[in-house]
Motif scaffolding. Structure first.
Motif, PDB file in Angstrom:
ATOM      1  N   UNK A   1       0.834  -1.212   0.000  1.00 38.88           N
ATOM      2  CA  UNK A   1       0.000   0.000   0.000  1.00 38.88           C
ATOM      3  C   UNK A   1       0.872   1.267   0.000  1.00 38.88           C
ATOM      4  N   UNK A   2       0.466   2.227  -0.796  1.00 46.47           N
ATOM      5  CA  UNK A   2       1.049   3.574  -0.798  1.00 46.47           C
ATOM      6  C   UNK A   2      -0.092   4.577  -0.883  1.00 46.47           C
ATOM      7  N   UNK A   3       0.195   5.825  -0.609  1.00 46.24           N
ATOM      8  CA  UNK A   3      -0.831   6.861  -0.736  1.00 46.24           C
ATOM      9  C   UNK A   3      -1.267   6.984  -2.198  1.00 46.24           C
ATOM     10  N   UNK A   4      -0.295   6.913  -3.120  1.00 43.77           N
ATOM     11  CA  UNK A   4      -0.622   6.998  -4.544  1.00 43.77           C
ATOM     12  C   UNK A   4      -1.501   5.857  -5.005  1.00 43.77           C
ATOM     13  N   UNK A   5      -1.251   4.645  -4.510  1.00 48.48           N
ATOM     14  CA  UNK A   5      -2.073   3.488  -4.874  1.00 48.48           C
ATOM     15  C   UNK A   5      -3.514   3.702  -4.412  1.00 48.48           C
ATOM     16  N   UNK A   6      -3.670   4.171  -3.186  1.00 49.22           N
ATOM     17  CA  UNK A   6      -5.014   4.395  -2.641  1.00 49.22           C
ATOM     18  C   UNK A   6      -5.740   5.484  -3.427  1.00 49.22           C
ATOM     19  N   UNK A   7      -5.032   6.541  -3.771  1.00 51.70           N
ATOM     20  CA  UNK A   7      -5.624   7.628  -4.555  1.00 51.70           C
ATOM     21  C   UNK A   7      -6.169   7.110  -5.877  1.00 51.70           C
ATOM     22  N   UNK A   8      -5.387   6.280  -6.570  1.00 50.95           N
ATOM     23  CA  UNK A   8      -5.809   5.731  -7.859  1.00 50.95           C
ATOM     24  C   UNK A   8      -6.988   4.779  -7.673  1.00 50.95           C
ATOM     25  N   UNK A   9      -6.955   3.987  -6.609  1.00 56.39           N
ATOM     26  CA  UNK A   9      -8.030   3.030  -6.331  1.00 56.39           C
ATOM     27  C   UNK A   9      -9.368   3.736  -6.088  1.00 56.39           C
ATOM     28  N   UNK A  43       2.102   4.840  11.390  1.00 58.30           N
ATOM     29  CA  UNK A  43       2.526   3.580  10.784  1.00 58.30           C
ATOM     30  C   UNK A  43       2.974   3.808   9.344  1.00 58.30           C
ATOM     31  N   UNK A  44       4.141   3.257   9.001  1.00 54.57           N
ATOM     32  CA  UNK A  44       4.653   3.414   7.649  1.00 54.57           C
ATOM     33  C   UNK A  44       3.826   2.595   6.659  1.00 54.57           C
ATOM     34  N   UNK A  45       3.718   3.098   5.428  1.00 55.62           N
ATOM     35  CA  UNK A  45       2.991   2.371   4.387  1.00 55.62           C
ATOM     36  C   UNK A  45       3.761   1.112   4.012  1.00 55.62           C
ATOM     37  N   UNK A  49       8.053   2.905   2.759  1.00 54.87           N
ATOM     38  CA  UNK A  49       8.293   3.223   4.175  1.00 54.87           C
ATOM     39  C   UNK A  49       8.645   4.687   4.418  1.00 54.87           C
ATOM     40  N   UNK A  50       8.640   5.491   3.352  1.00 56.89           N
ATOM     41  CA  UNK A  50       8.833   6.934   3.513  1.00 56.89           C
ATOM     42  C   UNK A  50       7.507   7.664   3.690  1.00 56.89           C
ATOM     43  N   UNK A  51       6.394   6.927   3.501  1.00 57.72           N
ATOM     44  CA  UNK A  51       5.062   7.503   3.664  1.00 57.72           C
ATOM     45  C   UNK A  51       4.400   6.943   4.916  1.00 57.72           C
TER      46      UNK A  51
END
Length: 436
Positions: A1-9, A43-45, A49-51
């Motif tokens: 999971x990343x913030x970008x992945x969630x945004x696209x989802x 908690x890191x993504x 792990x930078x997000x």
């Protein structure tokens, strides 16, 4: 999971949130709106792990920029008001109510749950984090209506019917026809500079670009075009590699505009569907008709009248032609309509009128006005013109010849809704052929 992945989802939702390292949630409203200290989202993504991806029953929540293309962001307000032209306080405030209340203005903003402000410019342009606009609208608890001295601001793209939107630019340039820059740049300055081109765009406060086609057609949210014009800080002139693009209404005498279509068809004379559709192909196909229109990339329609005359913002006719990606061929039930000026008839075009009258010899106002009625009324005169649905003017010469865009003559004749009878202070003018 990343913030970008969630945004696209969550592309089709207003909000998205990441939680517990691996989870992503989407929604159009908050079932609860309880904010916690940032340190509780620690908690890191799992995929980066930078997000940070929330915590235990804690979620980092974001607003999806693609959900509402009108939304500009959360802005600071002050006693002199960021939107200063009109306002209202209503216990049942919603975003939709505020938009309707601000009908005559380009910008509208909601604040402190119940307030709505309108304006044609932002007196101050101080953007704040989305989290500072966190108060629910009183009339719809699923919507956000700003905060304390914080306003969710929106811009209506239909405010200017020739405006297409905020588009991406790049080093190879979206418009390659002509360019200039000026410390006194305005939208009007750019339009005038690009007189001989179909499109013009303003960028980075002081730059103007012209072109007859898009080398790339990538639209972005309106908030990414956020820089004031160097010559008029009431206007917006793009951003960094972002361009506010307009269609030049004076470029083509034949082009009428973007129109709504329907199941019974706005142009009902003849039609075709071709995988190699272009504007030129459609014009040739409709040789014997007064009007022709392209729609949904590959369709062409012909007719001698418009069964309905409902214009739409130019941004709704932005589908590329299947036969030429540099041209636009309407949209879904949206048609770019042209008048065939090569068709032999008496029509001259749409002209400006004034109080002294362009055709001053004789006139009438008739509730059942048609083109034929006006022609007959002006039997003894060479020119006849129709205006404002019900007016007819006659003359042997035109006292003024200020030609306007065909889209400015957009009012239906009262006696025949399939015909056009000018506009407000605009004449649809005809000239009878001379007889030997």
């Amino acid at each position: 999971m990343t913030v970008g992945y969630c945004k696209k989802f969550c592309t089709k939702y207003k909000f998205y949130g990441v939680q517990d390292s691996t989870w992503c949630f989407c929604g159009n409203f908050f079932t609860e709106n309880v904010r916690h200290p940032e340190r509780e989202c620690n908690m890191k993504c799992s995929g980066n792990n930078k997000e940070i991806c929330g915590g235990n029953w804690r979620m980092n929540i974001y607003r999806s920029p693609e959900y509402n293309n009108e939304y500009l962001g959360c802005f600071q307000d002050q006693t002199s008001r960021t939107l200063a032209d009109k306002y209202i306080n209503k216990k049942s405030m919603t975003v939709e109510y505020c938009r309707k209340f601000c009908t005559q203005f380009q910008f509208y903003g909601v604040q402190y749950s119940t307030w709505c402000f309108c304006g044609n410019r932002l007196t101050k342009n101080v953007k704040k984090p989305e989290g500072e606009c966190h108060m629910k609208c009183k009339g719809n608890q699923r919507q956000i209506c700003g905060g304390s001295w914080r306003m969710n601001i929106f811009r209506k793209p239909e405010y200017d019917k020739d405006y297409l939107g905020c588009f991406q630019d790049q080093s190879s340039r979206t418009f390659t026809g002509k360019r200039t820059h000026s410390k006194s740049m305005t939208v009007e300055y750019c339009r005038k500079f690009c007189t001989k081109f179909q499109f013009y765009g303003v960028q980075y406060s002081m730059h103007c670009f012209c072109g007859n086609f898009f080398t790339k057609n990538v639209r972005h949210p309106e908030r990414e075009c956020n820089m004031k014009c160097s010559g008029n800080n009431i206007q917006i002139c793009g951003g960094g590699y972002r361009m506010n693009i307009y269609r030049n209404p004076e470029y083509s005498e034949e082009y009428l505009g973007c129109f709504k279509d329907h199941s019974s068809r706005t142009l009902a004379g003849k039609y075709t569907n071709n995988k190699s559709m272009t504007v030129e192909y459609c014009k040739k196909f409709c040789t014997k008709f007064q009007f022709y229109g392209v729609q949904y990339s590959s369709w062409c329609f012909c007719g001698n009248s418009l069964t309905e005359n409902v214009t739409k913002p130019e941004r709704e006719c932005l589908l590329e032609c299947s036969g030429d990606k540099k041209q636009f061929c309407g949209g879904s039930l949206r048609m770019n309509i042209y008048r065939n000026l090569q068709l032999k008839n008496e029509y001259l075009g749409c002209y400006q009128d004034q109080s002294s009258r362009a055709l001053p010899n004789k006139s009438t106002n008739y509730k059942a006005m048609t083109v034929e009625y006006c022609r007959k009324f002006c039997t003894k005169y060479r020119f006849y013109g129709l205006q404002s649905s019900s007016h007819c003017f006659c003359g042997n010469r035109m006292t003024t010849k200020v030609k306007k865009s065909e889209g400015d003559c957009n009012m239906k004749c009262n006696g025949n809704r399939k015909q056009i009878c000018g506009g407000s202070w605009k004449n649809s003018i005809y000239r009878k052929p001379t007889t030997n």
